[in-house]
Design an enzyme around this catalytic site. Structure first.
Site, PDB file in Angstrom:
ATOM      1  CB  SER A  94      -0.891  -0.002   1.252  1.00 16.23           C
ATOM      2  OG  SER A  94      -1.654   1.188   1.322  1.00 16.23           O
ATOM      3  CB  SER A  95       1.617   3.773  -2.592  1.00  9.66           C
ATOM      4  OG  SER A  95       1.940   2.849  -3.601  1.00  9.66           O
ATOM      5  CG  MET A  96       4.367   7.353   0.468  1.00  2.00           C
ATOM      6  SD  MET A  96       6.063   7.825   0.926  1.00  2.00           S
ATOM      7  CE  MET A  96       5.764   8.885   2.343  1.00  2.00           C
TER       8      MET A  96
END
Length: 400
Positions: A94-96
């Site tokens: 899950s990307s920042m």
């Protein structure tokens, strides 16, 4: 739970203050909380590395990291990894949030726009796009069937049902084309022309693009032209997991310099280039990006000697070329250089640094990328007509 709400408000306020969460995305952020798309066990990126956090055994820690502005690994080693200890290669995440909304800002969607997402991952981005544009306007492609199934379940539980396609993202999804926007959430080294062909003229593609030299891949925004080409400028630096088919092969010193002795044809020299000019532990340094553009077909690695001095190793992907630099930090003397193979890789890095310095140390935003109608990639400096110089010893490679 009160603390989790406070953490989420703090995240929202930080994103707003930084300017990446614009008012047009505010409603989507509110109705699509990130935590709905995170697994029971996850590995947030911290200063100490990746440590497993369990929602069952450490609920407070889990909620804290779910609402933190950090990337979170959700899969290791293409799903073969088991257990709480982190795996070898992070393969889904899950990307920042800062990166997600920075990409949305570059995407510039509009009411009714149809979007193709490459890399479904947890499904959070697909849900945000669905909340903003309507789920019928969102198509997301995921190569990993298990990841896609998990994302579908999370999306359905959250009330969203965009089109999730299991397949090779390099092919796009032609059956649902044409698209107004293409969002790529994995690092790219070569832009498949299929993405451009499936996008309407005037449409926009946003992706993290980089070279083999480093794991850094700044965002680039490409606009599709009537002739089937696309081009645009880079923006902020970023780091994303790469598309599976475009990952680097793993290399080690033993592949190039077997044994404990330098090969007989090793070339020895010195350099007075300071270590801080060519090595940056953050992974976002502009020179790393520039070196990758000017020294194609090369990867580099950092290390330290037993005495603590920093070292850099360079490996050519096109053959047996290698270089090792042992930086003298204690006395600021000239550092030792060892090179082997047909290319003088360190000399190429020094030449890249001279060029960058002579040009005034330009930042990412002064470079751009064009993908021609026949699929060639051309990186340019300040203007599309000004292509980057390249070393005669360097291989012909996309991005050079």
């Amino acid at each position: 739970m009160t603390t989790s709400h406070q953490d989420r408000r703090a995240l929202r306020d930080m994103l707003r203050k930084s300017g990446v969460l614009t008012p047009d995305w505010g409603a989507a952020f509110e109705v699509v909380p990130r935590h709905l798309f995170l697994p029971e066990v996850m590995w947030p990126s911290t200063e100490e590395g990746h440590t497993a956090v369990s929602r069952i055994h450490d609920p407070d820690g889990w909620w804290h990291w779910a609402n933190a502005d950090v990337p979170i690994v959700t899969q290791w080693d293409d799903g073969t990894h088991l257990g709480l200890r982190h795996g070898v290669l992070a393969t889904s995440s899950s990307s920042m949030p800062t990166a997600v909304f920075s990409m949305f800002a570059e995407l510039l969607v509009f009411e009714g726009a149809k979007v193709l997402e490459i890399g479904t991952g947890t499904g959070w981005c697909a849900a945000l796009l669905s909340a903003r544009l309507g789920e019928r306007n969102v198509v997301s492609v995921e190569i990993d069937e298990e990841v896609a199934d998990t994302a579908r379940r999370s999306l359905a539980a959250a009330g969203w049902h965009p089109e999730i396609v299991v397949g090779d993202g390099l092919l796009g999804s032609p059956e649902h084309a044409p698209y107004d926007r293409v969002l790529v959430t994995a690092g790219v080294r070569e832009v498949p022309h299929a993405w451009i062909e499936q996008t309407r003229p005037g449409g926009v593609l946003v992706m993290p693009w980089g070279t083999h030299y480093t794991g850094q891949n700044p965002l680039v925004r490409l606009v599709v032209n009537d002739d089937g080409s696309a081009g645009g400028r880079f923006s902020s630096a970023a780091r994303f997991m790469h598309l599976r088919s475009q990952r680097d092969r793993r290399v080690t010193r033993a592949d190039y310099v077997p044994g404990d002795e330098w090969p007989g044809d090793t070339r020895r020299s010195f350099t007075d280039l300071p270590v801080d000019e060519v090595m940056d532990d953050s992974g976002y340094a502009v020179f790393d990006f520039v070196a990758g553009l000017l020294v194609p077909g090369c990867v580099h690695a950092h290390g330290r000697t037993r005495s603590g001095n920093r070292t850099m190793w360079l490996y050519g992907l096109d053959g047996p070329s290698w270089a090792a630099v042992f930086f003298d930090e204690e006395y600021s003397l000239e550092s030792r250089v060892f090179q082997g193979g047909p290319r003088d890789l360190w000399d190429e890095v020094e030449a890249a640094h001279r060029w960058w310095t002579e040009q005034g140390r330009p930042r990412h935003e002064e470079f751009g990328l064009t993908v021609t109608a026949d699929g060639r990639q051309e990186v340019w400096f300040r203007e599309p007509a000004v292509l980057l110089p390249r070393s005669e010893a360097a291989p012909a490679e996309a991005g050079g």
